[in-house]
Enzyme design. Structure first.
Site: not given
Lengths: 404, 261
Positions: B49, B60
């Site tokens: 990724e 996040d």
């Protein structure tokens, strides 16, 4: 179209992990709207705890000095805790109670929203956790102190820029982990659905009061309603009732800051573009890559990079006009309002006032401007003393430290 | 056929646990990101990724937020992510995916983003703040499919059965199960609620499961092995970079080697 959209704006652009919590909230909110007991309790608290209705006062001295339109001031600063914010915090607090939640989670930048949440949590006997960036805590000690006196736990956020964005992140994380007993109290008409709709619905009482009060005083509708716009909760509150009444012009005033240079202001409509940030689509101050830019305003409540999605929609529809005033104009308006009308406004509200001072002389004496003074200025003591370079205030602080 | 699908088939045939790693473009710097990806590919990592840094990364935690901020502060642009992908993709066998927030995609132009990603050698997109309901008006999934990209859906223990079923209808490639919570002490093993959850997810989806639950040690890989097809190593790599600014490459390498043993 799924609910929560205002034309192409709004929506619920959030990670999957937040969706069940937002759906639960939406269902609870929709059911509370149909419950007359909920409304009764809300209105009772607004009257007996917050002091509603707030007065609509004719600004006689300013009207005469400017020689144009009649100026009326909706003094939202007389609400408990000093601003309109308590209104939607009471509404959401009641909703939290209805949902069986025991804890209120909030983030705060300058501390005003945290203070209103802490107040509501104390009143409802709930636990309150307020996330605040370390940098903001250092800058806003008085508000931290008051939140703590009200029994809230202020949690410093030590990562990132240690400001509002990081506080939002920390609060969301807490909410996801504790959603079964916790309510996330968002403080403006921003964020994912249902927050913009819900906050507007709780705030719309302001416009209803304006219409009734002015009917009594002038037997007419206002020609203009002017309100400052950060996220937009006070503006949506003042404007909502007049949206179908096209003869009433609605003006939102953004923070022009130090000037037009990037990063020196928070003028989303001239300097910004459409984007999707913090769960909703609207106008944001962002660069060509979509990175959210830094903003500035002398007023902590207006330096937000985004704007409520419904306001973006109403701007595109041409229903609301947007103007901006600079830090300096707002500070001048602060002085003018204090000395001519005996009202010390919040610096946010001074922006609305500053625009009204420019507008009034251009209008006829038959016309009426209502300025929504969203809050009072007590909270801005340190900022205003600094802006006016008040030597005596600084020596007071030095003496204060000697008493330690 | 898309290289993600090919790799998934290969893992299935070989009955092996796959590995997906994560880097933030421009962290610790662009050259460093490039070296990390080359090293990861050499170790036989199955999917990589590339996270395009965004100023407001809602999904996040602190570690990734900090990496994004550092990267942006040093001037990383969205264009750099495309350049890096174009440079790396011919040199590696692991399929590359972009992880991005929707504003990055939207600002670039959704259709153009997908087209350029494909042309740069990207095989899949992970955009966590693009839920299915919003896609109706945004057309993001359609733009991916039109350009031969797999849109990977992310779910978490907060996703109830209703959400799992909604995601099942549109999910492609593999389903990404992540959490910011739920990990107990590495020695104590996984929270029983989590294993129960993973079992439920596995029973709902017929595509492979990629699981990212703060995987930071071989023990944790063993814990999830039973329920996962792919182990996702996310912030653990960033933590190593953060703590070892000088020799992070070697440190990350031996960490991943140990995990893959």
């Amino acid at each position: 179209m799924p609910s929560g959209h205002f034309g192409k704006f709004g929506g619920r652009f959030v990670p999957e992990m937040l969706i069940p919590a937002l759906e639960e909230l939406e269902v609870a909110y929709e059911s509370s709207k149909k419950d007359p007991e909920f409304k009764k309790e809300f209105l009772d608290l607004l009257k007996n705890f917050c002091g509603r209705p707030t007065p609509l006062v004719f600004a006689k001295n300013l009207t005469e000095k400017l020689g144009g339109a009649k100026i009326y001031l909706k003094n939202e600063g007389l609400n408990h805790t000093g601003a309109h914010k308590i209104t939607h915090c009471i509404g959401q607090g009641l909703l939290a109670k209805r949902m069986g939640k025991k804890r209120i989670i909030a983030e705060t930048g300058a501390g005003q929203h945290g203070l209103a949440c802490a107040t509501v949590a104390a009143k409802f006997g709930m636990e309150c956790v307020v996330y605040m960036g370390e940098t903001d805590i250092a800058r806003q000690r008085p508000n931290v102190f008051w939140m703590e006196q009200l029994g809230a736990k202020v949690v410093p956020v030590e990562y990132g820029n240690k400001t509002l964005k990081d506080a939002v992140n920390a609060a969301l994380k807490d909410w996801i982990e504790n959603v079964s007993d916790s309510y996330y109290l968002l403080g403006s008409v921003v964020g994912p659905h249902p927050y913009p709709t819900m906050t507007r619905d709780f705030q719309k009482i302001v416009g209803e009061e304006i219409q009734n009060q002015l009917k009594g005083a002038e037997k007419k509708l206002p020609d203009y309603v002017v309100a400052c716009v950060g996220g937009g909760s006070n503006a949506m509150g003042a404007f909502n009732n007049f949206l179908p009444l096209k003869q009433v012009r609605l003006i939102g005033v953004e923070a022009g800051g130090r000037g037009t240079k990037k990063g020196d202001n928070a003028v989303r409509f001239k300097g910004g573009s459409v984007g999707v940030v913090e769960g909703f689509k609207s106008y944001f101050l962002q660069d060509e890559d979509g990175q959210v830019m830094n903003t500035h305003s002398v007023s902590a409540g207006l330096d937000y990079a985004g704007i409520g999605p419904e306001l973006a929609f109403l701007k595109e529809e041409g229903r609301i006009e947007f103007e901006s005033v600079t830090d300096k104009e707002a500070l001048d308006a602060f002085k003018t309002l204090a000395s001519f009308e005996g009202i010390i406004p919040a610096l946010e509200s001074a922006h609305a006032m500053a625009y009204a001072l420019k507008l009034a002389p251009k209008l006829s004496k038959k016309e009426v401007i209502v300025v929504n003074l969203s809050g009072r200025g007590d909270k801005d003591l340190f900022i205003v003393a600094e802006a006016f370079k008040d030597k005596n205030f600084y020596s007071f602080l030095k003496d204060f430290l000697k008493n330690e | 056929m898309n290289n993600i699908s090919l790799r998934l088939d290969k893992l299935k045939i070989e009955k092996k646990l796959g590995f997906m790693t994560h880097v933030v473009v421009g962290y610790p710097d662009l050259a460093g990101t490039e070296k990390l990806v080359l090293m990861m590919d050499k170790l036989g990592i199955d999917f990589i990724e590339l996270q395009i840094p965004f100023s407001d990364p809602l999904a996040d935690g602190p570690t990734i937020m900090k990496a994004c901020e550092d990267s942006l502060r040093s001037g990383t642009k969205v264009k750099d992510a495309f350049d890096l992908a174009r440079k790396l993709s011919p040199k590696i066998s692991a399929p590359l995916l972009f992880m991005a927030y929707y504003n990055t995609v939207f600002k670039y132009g959704t259709e153009k983003f997908c087209k350029d990603a494909k042309a740069s050698g990207i095989y899949g997109l992970i955009v966590p703040d693009m839920p299915i309901e919003e896609n109706q008006s945004e057309g993001f999934f359609e733009a991916c499919e039109k350009n031969g990209l797999i849109h990977i859906h992310v779910i978490s223990p907060a996703s109830n059965k209703k959400r799992l079923l909604i995601n099942k209808k549109v999910a492609r490639g593999f389903i990404y199960v992540t959490a910011r919570q739920g990990i107990t002490d590495a020695k104590k093993g996984l929270d029983p609620k989590i294993t129960q959850y993973l079992k439920e997810v596995k029973s709902v989806f017929d595509i492979p499961l990629a699981v990212g639950f703060g995987i930071s040690s071989r023990e944790r890989v063993n814990m999830i092995k039973e329920y996962a097809d792919i182990a996702v190593v996310g912030s653990a790599v960033l933590d190593i970079i953060n703590e070892n600014p000088k020799d992070y490459l070697k440190k990350v390498e031996s960490f991943l080697e140990e995990l893959k043993k």
